[in-house]
Design a protein around this motif. Structure first.
Motif, PDB file in Angstrom:
ATOM      1  N   THR A  36      38.950  32.468  36.430  1.00 31.75           N
ATOM      2  CA  THR A  36      39.128  33.806  37.264  1.00 31.75           C
ATOM      3  C   THR A  36      36.909  33.992  37.422  1.00 31.75           C
ATOM      4  OG1 THR A  36      38.554  33.422  34.342  1.00 31.75           O
ATOM      5  CG2 THR A  36      40.905  34.582  35.672  1.00 31.75           C
ATOM      6  N   THR A  37      36.261  33.450  37.025  1.00 34.84           N
ATOM      7  CA  THR A  37      34.923  33.905  37.268  1.00 34.84           C
ATOM      8  C   THR A  37      34.490  33.050  38.870  1.00 34.84           C
ATOM      9  OG1 THR A  37      34.035  32.937  35.477  1.00 34.84           O
ATOM     10  CG2 THR A  37      32.620  33.019  37.571  1.00 34.84           C
ATOM     11  N   GLU A  38      35.520  32.408  39.124  1.00 32.30           N
ATOM     12  CA  GLU A  38      35.337  32.515  40.943  1.00 32.30           C
ATOM     13  C   GLU A  38      35.857  33.001  41.576  1.00 32.30           C
ATOM     14  OE1 GLU A  38      34.478  30.597  44.396  1.00 32.30           O
ATOM     15  OE2 GLU A  38      33.462  29.777  42.808  1.00 32.30           O
ATOM     16  N   ALA A  39      37.639  33.790  41.008  1.00 29.75           N
ATOM     17  CA  ALA A  39      37.985  34.658  42.044  1.00 29.75           C
ATOM     18  C   ALA A  39      37.381  36.460  41.215  1.00 29.75           C
ATOM     19  CB  ALA A  39      39.370  34.993  40.734  1.00 29.75           C
ATOM     20  N   GLY A  40      36.290  36.301  41.214  1.00 31.08           N
ATOM     21  CA  GLY A  40      35.497  37.281  40.323  1.00 31.08           C
ATOM     22  C   GLY A  40      36.664  38.433  39.389  1.00 31.08           C
ATOM     23  N   CYS A  41      37.270  38.237  38.639  1.00 30.59           N
ATOM     24  CA  CYS A  41      38.143  38.605  37.867  1.00 30.59           C
ATOM     25  C   CYS A  41      38.161  38.720  36.361  1.00 30.59           C
ATOM     26  CB  CYS A  41      39.462  38.496  38.478  1.00 30.59           C
ATOM     27  SG  CYS A  41      40.160  37.442  38.415  1.00 30.59           S
ATOM     28  N   ALA A  42      38.921  39.211  35.710  1.00 29.33           N
ATOM     29  CA  ALA A  42      38.163  39.676  33.841  1.00 29.33           C
ATOM     30  C   ALA A  42      39.445  38.212  33.954  1.00 29.33           C
ATOM     31  CB  ALA A  42      39.531  40.888  33.457  1.00 29.33           C
ATOM     32  N   LYS A  43      39.120  37.949  32.569  1.00 27.05           N
ATOM     33  CA  LYS A  43      39.815  36.570  32.721  1.00 27.05           C
ATOM     34  C   LYS A  43      41.256  36.639  32.434  1.00 27.05           C
ATOM     35  CE  LYS A  43      36.852  36.517  29.038  1.00 27.05           C
ATOM     36  NZ  LYS A  43      36.448  35.899  27.519  1.00 27.05           N
ATOM     37  N   GLY A  44      41.410  38.257  31.568  1.00 27.92           N
ATOM     38  CA  GLY A  44      42.915  37.838  31.137  1.00 27.92           C
ATOM     39  C   GLY A  44      43.719  38.278  33.026  1.00 27.92           C
ATOM     40  N   VAL A  45      43.693  38.227  33.663  1.00 29.28           N
ATOM     41  CA  VAL A  45      44.048  38.549  35.408  1.00 29.28           C
ATOM     42  C   VAL A  45      45.267  37.451  34.876  1.00 29.28           C
ATOM     43  CG1 VAL A  45      43.875  38.634  37.296  1.00 29.28           C
ATOM     44  CG2 VAL A  45      42.959  40.389  36.474  1.00 29.28           C
ATOM     45  N   LEU A  46      44.634  35.920  35.209  1.00 32.81           N
ATOM     46  CA  LEU A  46      45.649  34.613  35.057  1.00 32.81           C
ATOM     47  C   LEU A  46      46.595  34.960  34.852  1.00 32.81           C
ATOM     48  CD1 LEU A  46      44.031  31.527  36.153  1.00 32.81           C
ATOM     49  CD2 LEU A  46      45.676  31.731  33.967  1.00 32.81           C
ATOM     50  N   HIS A  47      46.627  35.291  32.997  1.00 33.63           N
ATOM     51  CA  HIS A  47      47.229  35.500  32.397  1.00 33.63           C
ATOM     52  C   HIS A  47      48.670  36.243  31.877  1.00 33.63           C
ATOM     53  CE1 HIS A  47      45.421  31.380  30.393  1.00 33.63           C
ATOM     54  NE2 HIS A  47      44.664  31.956  29.999  1.00 33.63           N
ATOM     55  N   ARG A  48      47.846  37.688  32.849  1.00 29.50           N
ATOM     56  CA  ARG A  48      49.260  38.512  33.662  1.00 29.50           C
ATOM     57  C   ARG A  48      49.721  37.843  34.025  1.00 29.50           C
ATOM     58  NH1 ARG A  48      44.816  41.852  32.414  1.00 29.50           N
ATOM     59  NH2 ARG A  48      44.186  42.038  34.743  1.00 29.50           N
ATOM     60  N   HIS A  49      49.435  36.601  35.195  1.00 29.92           N
ATOM     61  CA  HIS A  49      50.541  36.796  36.065  1.00 29.92           C
ATOM     62  C   HIS A  49      51.110  34.978  35.837  1.00 29.92           C
ATOM     63  CE1 HIS A  49      49.483  39.611  39.344  1.00 29.92           C
ATOM     64  NE2 HIS A  49      47.834  39.195  38.515  1.00 29.92           N
ATOM     65  N   PHE A  50      50.587  34.241  34.999  1.00 25.97           N
ATOM     66  CA  PHE A  50      51.244  32.583  34.301  1.00 25.97           C
ATOM     67  C   PHE A  50      51.181  32.621  32.948  1.00 25.97           C
ATOM     68  CE2 PHE A  50      48.420  32.482  38.183  1.00 25.97           C
ATOM     69  CZ  PHE A  50      49.506  32.010  39.549  1.00 25.97           C
ATOM     70  N   ALA A  51      52.016  31.830  32.512  1.00 21.67           N
ATOM     71  CA  ALA A  51      52.486  31.710  30.836  1.00 21.67           C
ATOM     72  C   ALA A  51      51.187  31.407  31.058  1.00 21.67           C
ATOM     73  CB  ALA A  51      53.435  30.681  31.081  1.00 21.67           C
ATOM     74  N   ASP A  52      50.905  29.926  31.377  1.00 19.49           N
ATOM     75  CA  ASP A  52      49.365  29.949  31.015  1.00 19.49           C
ATOM     76  C   ASP A  52      48.594  28.530  31.316  1.00 19.49           C
ATOM     77  OD1 ASP A  52      50.681  27.173  30.838  1.00 19.49           O
ATOM     78  OD2 ASP A  52      52.064  27.075  29.045  1.00 19.49           O
ATOM     79  N   PHE A  53      47.845  28.087  31.914  1.00 15.81           N
ATOM     80  CA  PHE A  53      46.921  27.709  33.135  1.00 15.81           C
ATOM     81  C   PHE A  53      48.004  26.473  33.414  1.00 15.81           C
ATOM     82  CE2 PHE A  53      42.769  24.685  33.950  1.00 15.81           C
ATOM     83  CZ  PHE A  53      43.152  25.496  35.258  1.00 15.81           C
ATOM     84  N   ASP A  54      48.815  25.509  32.583  1.00 14.46           N
ATOM     85  CA  ASP A  54      49.045  24.626  33.115  1.00 14.46           C
ATOM     86  C   ASP A  54      50.348  25.564  34.086  1.00 14.46           C
ATOM     87  OD1 ASP A  54      47.833  22.042  32.517  1.00 14.46           O
ATOM     88  OD2 ASP A  54      49.789  21.860  30.856  1.00 14.46           O
ATOM     89  N   ALA A  55      51.186  25.899  33.984  1.00 10.80           N
ATOM     90  CA  ALA A  55      51.431  27.281  34.830  1.00 10.80           C
ATOM     91  C   ALA A  55      51.257  27.612  36.140  1.00 10.80           C
ATOM     92  CB  ALA A  55      52.397  27.949  33.798  1.00 10.80           C
ATOM     93  N   PHE A  56      49.707  27.638  35.782  1.00 17.74           N
ATOM     94  CA  PHE A  56      49.343  28.166  37.434  1.00 17.74           C
ATOM     95  C   PHE A  56      48.565  27.258  38.052  1.00 17.74           C
ATOM     96  CE2 PHE A  56      45.183  28.057  38.851  1.00 17.74           C
ATOM     97  CZ  PHE A  56      44.840  29.446  39.529  1.00 17.74           C
ATOM     98  N   VAL A  57      48.685  25.817  37.434  1.00 20.31           N
ATOM     99  CA  VAL A  57      48.275  24.823  38.263  1.00 20.31           C
ATOM    100  C   VAL A  57      49.084  24.267  38.783  1.00 20.31           C
ATOM    101  CG1 VAL A  57      47.054  22.543  38.536  1.00 20.31           C
ATOM    102  CG2 VAL A  57      45.822  24.262  36.962  1.00 20.31           C
ATOM    103  N   ALA A  58      50.664  24.209  38.317  1.00 15.57           N
ATOM    104  CA  ALA A  58      51.939  24.080  38.427  1.00 15.57           C
ATOM    105  C   ALA A  58      51.857  24.789  40.234  1.00 15.57           C
ATOM    106  CB  ALA A  58      52.939  23.926  37.575  1.00 15.57           C
ATOM    107  N   GLU A  59      52.163  25.996  39.571  1.00 14.96           N
ATOM    108  CA  GLU A  59      52.277  26.815  40.999  1.00 14.96           C
ATOM    109  C   GLU A  59      51.664  26.938  42.361  1.00 14.96           C
ATOM    110  OE1 GLU A  59      53.818  30.567  40.626  1.00 14.96           O
ATOM    111  OE2 GLU A  59      54.355  30.350  38.251  1.00 14.96           O
ATOM    112  N   LEU A  60      50.335  26.111  42.035  1.00 16.00           N
ATOM    113  CA  LEU A  60      48.960  26.113  42.717  1.00 16.00           C
ATOM    114  C   LEU A  60      49.579  24.839  43.454  1.00 16.00           C
ATOM    115  CD1 LEU A  60      45.702  25.907  44.349  1.00 16.00           C
ATOM    116  CD2 LEU A  60      45.161  24.757  42.585  1.00 16.00           C
TER     117      LEU A  60
END
Length: 199
Positions: A36-60
């Motif tokens: 989220t820091t690299e993307a320049g967005c608030a920390k909560g943005v990732l968790h609004r779009h993905f259930a958790d960090f592993d879900a984010f990485v799995a979709e990546l």
């Protein structure tokens, strides 16, 4: 970034940020806060779009695997043109010059992530499995065209090429290999089955 400001295509922005981190700093640096820091967005943005960090990485990972599908189409379409060694060298340079090596490293050390990815890739290592299928598919077309031996075992040649390519690119602490080094490995692996004049 203020929480009230909408981010255009947040998922793509987060994926691109994760890829930059992986390429620049390696798998150990990939955290939700870093993304989220690299993307320049608030920390909560990732968790609004993905259930958790592993879900984010799995979709990546799935997103990057879909890119291998596009590359596989282009590689198959190159069959019968140029040289086989040249086509394979270009494919390996594109594959391993991308974020693929870092993603494989990340997958290796995350048990929960591997478990999620098993749903789409039941066997083998995600990314490498799809890359191997890409190479095997291309070699099969070249075999049908008569540019490699009719009895060539493409299902053995493909993982050999992927494994050798991965080893060339795996060390993030050194300069990435030149095309000449990759070409040398490719020509060595396929020498016994090649039916076109070597170049």
């Amino acid at each position: 970034m203020p929480t009230g400001v909408a981010i255009h295509d947040a998922r793509a922005q987060l994926f691109d940020a994760a890829e930059r981190i992986l390429l620049r700093d390696g798998p150990n640096a990939l955290t939700s806060r870093a993304v989220t820091t690299e993307a320049g967005c608030a920390k909560g943005v990732l968790h609004r779009h993905f259930a958790d960090f592993d879900a984010f990485v799995a979709e990546l990972v799935q997103d990057r695997i879909s890119r291998i599908g596009s590359q596989a189409t282009s590689l198959r379409e190159s069959a019968g043109t140029g040289t086989i060694a040249g086509n394979l060298t270009g494919a390996l340079m594109e594959l391993f010059g991308s974020v693929a090596v870092a993603i494989v490293g990340f997958i290796t050390f995350r048990d929960d992530l591997r478990a999620r990815l098993r749903q789409a890739t039941p066997t083998g290592v995600p990314v490498l499995t799809e890359a191997t299928a890409m190479i095997a598919s291309y070699l099969a077309v070249e075999r049908d065209l008569g540019r490699i031996a009719a009895d060539a075992d493409v299902d053995t040649l493909a993982p050999t090429l992927i494994g050798a390519g991965h080893l060339l690119f795996a060390d993030r602490q050194v300069t990435r290999p030149e095309a000449e080094a990759v070409h040398k490995v490719v020509t060595t692996v396929i020498a016994g089955v090649l039916r076109e004049p070597p170049r």
